[in-house]
Enzyme design. Structure first.
Site, PDB file in Angstrom:
ATOM      1  N   ASP A   1      56.331  52.213 -21.726  1.00 35.06           N
ATOM      2  CA  ASP A   1      55.326  53.270 -21.722  1.00 35.06           C
ATOM      3  C   ASP A   1      55.841  54.505 -20.986  1.00 35.06           C
ATOM      4  O   ASP A   1      56.434  54.388 -19.913  1.00 35.06           O
ATOM      5  CB  ASP A   1      54.074  52.722 -21.015  1.00 35.06           C
ATOM      6  CG  ASP A   1      52.892  53.647 -21.123  1.00 35.06           C
ATOM      7  OD1 ASP A   1      52.448  53.882 -22.258  1.00 35.06           O
ATOM      8  OD2 ASP A   1      52.396  54.128 -20.093  1.00 35.06           O
TER       9      ASP A   1
ATOM     10  N   GLU B   1      71.509  39.993 -19.866  1.00 37.39           N
ATOM     11  CA  GLU B   1      71.752  38.695 -19.205  1.00 37.39           C
ATOM     12  C   GLU B   1      71.275  37.546 -20.083  1.00 37.39           C
ATOM     13  O   GLU B   1      71.597  36.389 -19.837  1.00 37.39           O
ATOM     14  CB  GLU B   1      70.966  38.629 -17.878  1.00 37.39           C
ATOM     15  CG  GLU B   1      71.524  39.491 -16.777  1.00 37.39           C
ATOM     16  CD  GLU B   1      70.520  39.645 -15.615  1.00 37.39           C
ATOM     17  OE1 GLU B   1      69.527  38.893 -15.556  1.00 37.39           O
ATOM     18  OE2 GLU B   1      70.745  40.546 -14.792  1.00 37.39           O
TER      19      GLU B   1
HETATM   20  C1  GLC Z   1      51.135  56.083 -23.142  1.00 39.07           C
HETATM   21  C2  GLC Z   1      50.154  55.143 -23.804  1.00 39.07           C
HETATM   22  C3  GLC Z   1      48.779  55.703 -23.626  1.00 39.07           C
HETATM   23  C4  GLC Z   1      48.478  55.793 -22.156  1.00 39.07           C
HETATM   24  C5  GLC Z   1      49.539  56.605 -21.426  1.00 39.07           C
HETATM   25  C6  GLC Z   1      49.459  56.394 -19.946  1.00 39.07           C
HETATM   26  O1  GLC Z   1      51.212  57.294 -23.773  1.00 39.07           O
HETATM   27  O2  GLC Z   1      50.510  54.960 -25.136  1.00 39.07           O
HETATM   28  O3  GLC Z   1      47.815  54.924 -24.274  1.00 39.07           O
HETATM   29  O4  GLC Z   1      47.236  56.403 -21.960  1.00 39.07           O
HETATM   30  O5  GLC Z   1      50.831  56.218 -21.790  1.00 39.07           O
HETATM   31  O6  GLC Z   1      49.884  55.102 -19.615  1.00 39.07           O
END
Ligand code: GLC
Length: 543
Positions: A201, A250
């Site tokens: 993310d 790993e």
């Molecule tokens: C990313 C995710 C989104 C979230 C953001 C903060 O863009 O896809 O859904 O709100 O990160 O974590």
């Protein structure tokens, strides 16, 4: 001959667990529901699932606010359920990717709780700063939260902390050695339990300019409008992924990463894909492009060229849990009105969506996407042709964007409505009979007709198209060359060859002839034979 790793031409199905299937009847999707539907996903013909965050979370941002990276959200199940799910998925031939959220924790994470108590050193894992101006009453800099408003919130003793998203999502300081070692421990924890990889993310956000300079005047916040900013896409971030790659390597077979990076272009993206960094990253240009031949061809060429240059597969995303559903985007795409799947959806509200048109184009787009080389991502519900639900009652809205934007931006709830599985129950089979609570977001009444059960009965449904296309993809495209050979076609149409098969898409208002000597093996509309109507696509093989 060495075979290509599985992810190089996989179709990955994105599961938003809160909205996929509710096994225990509390109105929220869960792992028991997902487990029960694994045969559906295996039967659909995808190769892997990516499960959005499943960790304990106060759900301030749908699970992207993680309180504990080494456990499962109680509303979803237990660690034991997660292990059972991974094993069952593997038994069905499905790989399992999970989400990792390293840019920020939840404000309920025990690290942040310690920081609020000002325990020795605890604030160093985050970005705490004094404010500016008299009494330090103004935020330390001008950075905006992606969800609206300032990226800084003040705590009781007067300091401010940074959150590029919601105030419940304090940003971690990746210069702190404990942050680095803890995330490597988290990766190993899940790899050891058998997950095949991670979607990372906000992968471009981990390193900030430590001076925290003002960003200056910038376009409105939003993931799709990222330009140079002292919080995004900084060189120092790559060292983190080199370390993560060593962890993935790993394991035998090696585990895989896919990065969510909203960067300026594919050249910047390629930097994350160097041989000692991440294996893949989402290319979002397909999602951002209008429904027009020239733009789509340019997007495809650029993605393929960049991927080949760096030795990673191109990746194709039509929608996800952050963007307006593809049916609704294409329902509004007029030739002079480029599609902007922006978080600021309010701008679109005035324009009526022609959902029949959108669905027709989304069907064609599915055949285009699944014919391309590389990895394809299918967001749950796109295989049913679900549209964005734009008229949710305001009191049902849950996305923090709604509140943080001062109700200017309705946010992303409309693409996160619980899936319709059958026509039978109050929740269209999302929850079992006798459920104790309604689905966490309301479903529209007409979704009975779009349910999995209804579409399974209909050979011309969007679901039937996806099932056929995913089976045929294995036959015609999976083993074909990664290069695209464009063919000459009339204006505002596209045709390309890979291996023996061809894909032809008509964006023009009039029908075009299907070349002689070819057989139609898949068509986005029923009864396509000698001509291809507007907003339709076919796959062809020589007779
Ligand atoms: C990313 C995710 C989104 C979230 C953001 C903060 O863009 O896809 O859904 O709100 O990160 O974590």
């Amino acid at each position: 001959m060495a075979t290509a790793p599985w992810w190089e031409n996989a179709v990955v199905y994105q599961v938003y667990p809160r909205s996929f299937c509710d096994g225990n009847g509390d109105g929220t999707g869960d792992l028991a529901g997902l487990l029960a539907r694994l045969p559906y996903l295996a039967g659909l013909g995808v190769d892997a699932i990516w499960i959005c965050p499943w960790y304990p979370s106060p759900m301030a941002d749908g699970g992207y606010d993680v309180a504990d990276y080494l456990d499962i959200e109680p509303a979803y199940g237990t660690l034991h359920d997660a292990d059972e799910l991974s094993a069952a998925a593997h038994d069905c031939g499905l790989r399992v990717l999970i989400d990792i959220v390293p840019n920020h924790t939840s404000s309920r994470h025990n690290w942040f709780a310690a920081a609020l108590r000002d325990e020795a050193g605890a604030r160093d894992r985050y970005w705490f700063r004094a404010g500016r101006g008299p009494g330090g009453d103004a935020p330390p800099n001008d950075w905006a939260s992606m969800f609206g408003g300032s990226a800084w919130t003040r705590v009781e003793d007067g300091l401010w902390y940074l959150h590029l998203f919601a105030p419940d999502q304090p940003d971690l300081n990746w210069q702190h050695p404990q942050v680095r070692s803890e995330f490597e421990r988290i990766l190993r924890f899940w790899f050891d339990r058998g997950v095949d990889g991670f979607r990372i993310d906000v992968a471009h956000g981990l390193e900030k300019d430590p001076e925290l300079p003002d960003a200056g005047p910038r376009p409105a916040a939003g993931l799709l409008s990222i330009t140079a900013h002292p919080a995004w896409d900084r060189d120092a971030v790559h060292e983190i992924y080199r370390a993560w790659r060593r962890v993935a390597d790993e394991y035998t077979p090696g585990r895989v990463f896919v990065a969510e990076c909203w960067v300026a272009d594919n050249r910047r993206l390629a930097r994350y894909l160097r041989p000692d960094e991440l294996h893949t990253a989402f290319q979002f240009d397909l999602l951002k492009a209008p429904w027009r031949a020239a733009e789509l061809r340019a997007v495809i060429d650029d993605a393929v060229a960049q991927a080949q240059a760096v030795g990673a597969p191109p990746t194709w995303v039509l929608s996800n849990h952050d963007t307006t559903r593809v049916v609704t985007r294409y329902a509004r795409s007029q030739p002079d009105h480029p599609v902007e799947p922006h978080w600021e959806r309010a701008r679109w509200a005035a324009e009526r969506a022609d959902l029949d048109l959108g669905r027709r184009r989304a069907r064609a787009a599915a055949l285009l996407q699944l014919a391309l080389p590389g990895t394809a991502y299918v967001y749950q519900g796109d295989e049913l042709g679900l549209e964005e639900i734009e008229n949710l009652p305001d009191n049902a809205r849950q996305d923090p964007t709604w509140r943080q934007s001062g109700h200017a931006d309705v946010g992303r709830d409309g693409c996160r409505i619980p899936l319709p599985w059958s026509a039978e129950h109050a929740s269209f089979g999302f929850s079992p009979r006798g459920a104790t609570a309604p689905p966490w977001l309301p479903q529209p009444a007409h979704w009975a007709a779009l349910s999995v059960a209804a579409q399974t009965e209909d050979p011309h449904s969007v679901l039937a198209l996806y099932r056929a296309a995913l089976a045929l993809r294995r036959i015609y495209w999976a083993g074909a060359s990664g290069a695209i050979e464009w063919l000459e076609t009339p204006s505002d149409t596209l045709a390309f060859r890979r291996g023996a098969a061809q894909c032809l898409v008509n964006f023009a208002p009039d029908s075009i002839d299907i070349p002689r000597g070819f057989r139609v093996v898949a068509a986005s509309q029923p009864d396509v034979d000698r001509t291809l109507p507007t907003d339709a696509a076919v796959w062809l093989t020589p007779r």
